[in-house]
Design a protein around this motif. Sequence first.
Motif, short mmCIF file in Angstrom:
data_model
loop_
_atom_site.label_atom_id
_atom_site.label_comp_id
_atom_site.label_asym_id
_atom_site.label_seq_id
_atom_site.Cartn_x
_atom_site.Cartn_y
_atom_site.Cartn_z
N THR A 1 0.88 -1.32 -0.04
CA THR A 1 0.02 0.22 0.05
C THR A 1 0.88 1.05 -0.03
O THR A 1 1.82 1.14 0.65
CB THR A 1 -1.09 -0.09 1.21
N ILE A 2 0.38 2.21 -0.76
CA ILE A 2 1.42 3.44 -1.10
C ILE A 2 0.57 4.74 -0.51
O ILE A 2 -0.53 5.06 -1.06
CB ILE A 2 1.71 3.51 -2.46
N GLU B 1 8.88 -3.56 -5.95
CA GLU B 1 8.36 -3.57 -7.26
C GLU B 1 6.62 -3.80 -7.17
O GLU B 1 6.04 -3.13 -8.12
CB GLU B 1 8.82 -5.02 -7.75
N THR B 2 6.27 -4.59 -6.19
CA THR B 2 4.73 -4.48 -5.99
C THR B 2 4.15 -2.82 -5.86
O THR B 2 3.28 -2.67 -6.62
CB THR B 2 4.40 -5.04 -5.00
N THR C 1 11.55 6.82 -5.69
CA THR C 1 11.94 5.81 -4.49
C THR C 1 10.74 5.64 -3.60
O THR C 1 9.58 6.41 -3.84
CB THR C 1 13.13 6.41 -3.74
N PHE C 2 10.85 4.63 -3.01
CA PHE C 2 9.71 4.28 -1.73
C PHE C 2 10.36 4.07 -0.48
O PHE C 2 11.49 3.48 -0.31
CB PHE C 2 9.00 2.97 -2.04
N ALA D 1 5.46 6.99 -1.24
CA ALA D 1 6.12 7.26 -2.56
C ALA D 1 7.03 8.72 -2.44
O ALA D 1 6.34 9.66 -1.81
CB ALA D 1 4.95 7.45 -3.63
N LYS D 2 8.05 8.79 -3.03
CA LYS D 2 9.03 9.83 -2.95
C LYS D 2 9.06 10.04 -4.26
O LYS D 2 9.44 9.50 -5.28
CB LYS D 2 10.36 9.56 -2.26
#
Length: 148
Positions: free
Chosen positions: A23-24, A59-60, A75-76, A106-107
């Motif tokens: 989840t993002i 990657e997901t 990046t994350f 998320a960046k």
Amino acid sequence: MADYIKDIRNLIGTRPLIVVGSTIIVLNDKNELLLQLRADTKDWGLPGGGMELGETLEETAKRELFEETGLTAETFEFIEILSGEEYYFKYPNGDEVYNVIALYIAKEVTGELFERDGESLELSYFPINNLPSSIEGRAKLILEKYFN
């Protein structure tokens, strides 16, 4: 939904599965939170979804962010793994899952919002202190934990 999960569903029906995914959290330059109006439940949620065979959790996150929003992130930032009874979910079609969620922020996000995969009716940014009232249960747990 991943072919892997579809294949398992063909074998076991709607019985509960443990599903691993990402989840993002996406914040814009005004510190507003991106939410998606889910097509299946008609409530607001966070972008994310199930892991495909062979993928890493990051990657997901990257794939799901792009598929569900049209956005990409440079990046994350990994936050934590979330799991337990409170992350149980029953889909409108009766499928039951116990989620194991890798939560990311998320960046350096780029791209234009675009509902690519049919899972969203709408994508919108909201001020953290003025979120919609109809938020899906798992997303609500995450938002209460990190924004209250």
